[in-house]
Scaffold this motif. Structure first.
Motif, PDB file in Angstrom:
ATOM      1  N   ASP A  26     -49.927  -2.828 -28.633  1.00 25.48           N
ATOM      2  CA  ASP A  26     -48.651  -2.336 -29.147  1.00 25.48           C
ATOM      3  C   ASP A  26     -48.589  -2.479 -30.665  1.00 25.48           C
ATOM      4  O   ASP A  26     -48.082  -1.612 -31.363  1.00 25.48           O
ATOM      5  N   ALA A  27     -49.089  -3.603 -31.177  1.00 24.03           N
ATOM      6  CA  ALA A  27     -49.067  -3.837 -32.618  1.00 24.03           C
ATOM      7  C   ALA A  27     -49.906  -2.793 -33.343  1.00 24.03           C
ATOM      8  O   ALA A  27     -49.486  -2.262 -34.366  1.00 24.03           O
ATOM      9  N   GLN A  28     -51.086  -2.509 -32.813  1.00 25.50           N
ATOM     10  CA  GLN A  28     -51.950  -1.499 -33.432  1.00 25.50           C
ATOM     11  C   GLN A  28     -51.279  -0.129 -33.386  1.00 25.50           C
ATOM     12  O   GLN A  28     -51.333   0.620 -34.344  1.00 25.50           O
ATOM     13  N   TYR A  29     -50.649   0.180 -32.256  1.00 26.51           N
ATOM     14  CA  TYR A  29     -49.955   1.462 -32.128  1.00 26.51           C
ATOM     15  C   TYR A  29     -48.815   1.558 -33.149  1.00 26.51           C
ATOM     16  O   TYR A  29     -48.683   2.564 -33.851  1.00 26.51           O
ATOM     17  N   ALA A  30     -48.010   0.497 -33.235  1.00 27.39           N
ATOM     18  CA  ALA A  30     -46.881   0.511 -34.166  1.00 27.39           C
ATOM     19  C   ALA A  30     -47.378   0.597 -35.609  1.00 27.39           C
ATOM     20  O   ALA A  30     -46.818   1.342 -36.417  1.00 27.39           O
ATOM     21  N   HIS A  31     -48.433  -0.145 -35.932  1.00 30.45           N
ATOM     22  CA  HIS A  31     -48.992  -0.102 -37.283  1.00 30.45           C
ATOM     23  C   HIS A  31     -49.490   1.302 -37.619  1.00 30.45           C
ATOM     24  O   HIS A  31     -49.180   1.835 -38.687  1.00 30.45           O
ATOM     25  N   ALA A  32     -50.240   1.896 -36.709  1.00 28.06           N
ATOM     26  CA  ALA A  32     -50.757   3.248 -36.938  1.00 28.06           C
ATOM     27  C   ALA A  32     -49.610   4.245 -37.091  1.00 28.06           C
ATOM     28  O   ALA A  32     -49.665   5.145 -37.941  1.00 28.06           O
ATOM     29  N   ALA A  33     -48.575   4.079 -36.290  1.00 28.61           N
ATOM     30  CA  ALA A  33     -47.422   4.976 -36.374  1.00 28.61           C
ATOM     31  C   ALA A  33     -46.712   4.838 -37.720  1.00 28.61           C
ATOM     32  O   ALA A  33     -46.332   5.842 -38.330  1.00 28.61           O
ATOM     33  N   ILE A  34     -46.555   3.622 -38.207  1.00 32.41           N
ATOM     34  CA  ILE A  34     -45.914   3.423 -39.513  1.00 32.41           C
ATOM     35  C   ILE A  34     -46.762   4.052 -40.608  1.00 32.41           C
ATOM     36  O   ILE A  34     -46.255   4.767 -41.466  1.00 32.41           O
ATOM     37  N   ALA A  36     -48.782   6.454 -40.401  1.00 31.76           N
ATOM     38  CA  ALA A  36     -48.770   7.909 -40.273  1.00 31.76           C
ATOM     39  C   ALA A  36     -47.382   8.490 -40.532  1.00 31.76           C
ATOM     40  O   ALA A  36     -47.193   9.703 -40.453  1.00 31.76           O
ATOM     41  N   GLY A  37     -46.422   7.627 -40.842  1.00 34.15           N
ATOM     42  CA  GLY A  37     -45.067   8.111 -41.087  1.00 34.15           C
ATOM     43  C   GLY A  37     -44.317   8.442 -39.818  1.00 34.15           C
ATOM     44  O   GLY A  37     -43.272   9.087 -39.858  1.00 34.15           O
ATOM     45  N   LYS A  38     -44.822   7.983 -38.679  1.00 32.63           N
ATOM     46  CA  LYS A  38     -44.177   8.243 -37.381  1.00 32.63           C
ATOM     47  C   LYS A  38     -43.270   7.060 -37.041  1.00 32.63           C
ATOM     48  O   LYS A  38     -43.514   6.292 -36.118  1.00 32.63           O
ATOM     49  N   LEU A  39     -42.229   6.950 -37.836  1.00 39.68           N
ATOM     50  CA  LEU A  39     -41.344   5.792 -37.716  1.00 39.68           C
ATOM     51  C   LEU A  39     -40.602   5.717 -36.384  1.00 39.68           C
ATOM     52  O   LEU A  39     -40.442   4.621 -35.843  1.00 39.68           O
ATOM     53  N   PRO A  40     -40.186   6.849 -35.786  1.00 40.15           N
ATOM     54  CA  PRO A  40     -39.528   6.744 -34.472  1.00 40.15           C
ATOM     55  C   PRO A  40     -40.454   6.156 -33.401  1.00 40.15           C
ATOM     56  O   PRO A  40     -40.016   5.346 -32.579  1.00 40.15           O
ATOM     57  N   GLN A  41     -41.731   6.505 -33.433  1.00 40.23           N
ATOM     58  CA  GLN A  41     -42.680   5.954 -32.457  1.00 40.23           C
ATOM     59  C   GLN A  41     -42.886   4.454 -32.692  1.00 40.23           C
ATOM     60  O   GLN A  41     -42.927   3.667 -31.749  1.00 40.23           O
ATOM     61  N   ALA A  42     -43.024   4.075 -33.952  1.00 35.84           N
ATOM     62  CA  ALA A  42     -43.174   2.654 -34.277  1.00 35.84           C
ATOM     63  C   ALA A  42     -41.934   1.891 -33.836  1.00 35.84           C
ATOM     64  O   ALA A  42     -42.036   0.801 -33.252  1.00 35.84           O
ATOM     65  N   GLU A  43     -40.780   2.447 -34.105  1.00 30.46           N
ATOM     66  CA  GLU A  43     -39.527   1.800 -33.728  1.00 30.46           C
ATOM     67  C   GLU A  43     -39.459   1.590 -32.219  1.00 30.46           C
ATOM     68  O   GLU A  43     -39.093   0.506 -31.756  1.00 30.46           O
ATOM     69  N   ARG A  44     -39.824   2.603 -31.448  1.00 22.26           N
ATOM     70  CA  ARG A  44     -39.787   2.465 -29.989  1.00 22.26           C
ATOM     71  C   ARG A  44     -40.712   1.329 -29.517  1.00 22.26           C
ATOM     72  O   ARG A  44     -40.335   0.529 -28.661  1.00 22.26           O
ATOM     73  N   GLU A  47     -39.156  -2.050 -30.639  1.00 26.15           N
ATOM     74  CA  GLU A  47     -37.951  -2.354 -29.868  1.00 26.15           C
ATOM     75  C   GLU A  47     -38.318  -2.721 -28.430  1.00 26.15           C
ATOM     76  O   GLU A  47     -37.667  -3.574 -27.825  1.00 26.15           O
ATOM     77  N   ARG A  48     -39.361  -2.107 -27.899  1.00 24.10           N
ATOM     78  CA  ARG A  48     -39.841  -2.470 -26.567  1.00 24.10           C
ATOM     79  C   ARG A  48     -40.262  -3.948 -26.558  1.00 24.10           C
ATOM     80  O   ARG A  48     -39.950  -4.682 -25.629  1.00 24.10           O
ATOM     81  N   ASP A  49     -40.966  -4.375 -27.606  1.00 25.00           N
ATOM     82  CA  ASP A  49     -41.365  -5.786 -27.715  1.00 25.00           C
ATOM     83  C   ASP A  49     -40.134  -6.705 -27.762  1.00 25.00           C
ATOM     84  O   ASP A  49     -40.110  -7.744 -27.108  1.00 25.00           O
ATOM     85  N   THR A  50     -39.128  -6.321 -28.532  1.00 20.33           N
ATOM     86  CA  THR A  50     -37.945  -7.179 -28.647  1.00 20.33           C
ATOM     87  C   THR A  50     -37.160  -7.191 -27.337  1.00 20.33           C
ATOM     88  O   THR A  50     -36.652  -8.237 -26.937  1.00 20.33           O
TER      89      THR A  50
END
Length: 123
Positions: A26-34, A36-44, A47-50
């Motif tokens: 999940d961390a790698q996915y969120a990092h890659a999304a950030i 790549a400017g894919k902030l909604p994907q990173a946010e999801r 937020e899933r982790d939280t």
């Protein structure tokens, strides 16, 4: 002592925090999304982790960064404050320097107060 990894992104992103959560995938996915400017994907992902109960400062700092980058300073401020209320943790910077989660949170709060010009994230 927990250690996450911080990565300095382009100065256009302006400063906060993105670090590795306990779930590396999940961390790698969120990092890659950030990155790549894919902030909604990173946010999801964050937020899933939280929602799953993560109180890791790395997750909270990363989500705060996403909120700050998407013009939600109040939500970002709440997460930075939450990090400061919890246990401090070490974060390994890309330059192999160690930063404290509380220091990153304080810097994030200062940047929000100044309407920052540089974004700090961790992976």
């Amino acid at each position: 002592m927990r250690i996450g990894t911080l990565v300095l992104l382009a100065p256009a992103l302006a400063a906060m925090g993105f670090a590795a959560s306990a779930n590396a995938q999940d961390a790698q996915y969120a990092h890659a999304a950030i990155e790549a400017g894919k902030l909604p994907q990173a946010e999801r992902a964050l937020e899933r982790d939280t929602r799953a109960g993560s109180r890791e400062p790395q997750v909270l700092l990363n989500l705060a960064a996403v909120y700050a980058m998407t013009d939600r300073p109040d939500a970002a401020r709440a997460l930075y404050t939450r990090v400061l209320a919890g246990e401090d943790a070490s974060l390994l910077m890309q330059s192999n320097q160690v930063a404290r989660a509380h220091d990153v949170a304080r810097r994030g709060l200062r940047m929000l107060d100044r309407s920052g010009t540089q974004q700090l994230t961790a992976r």
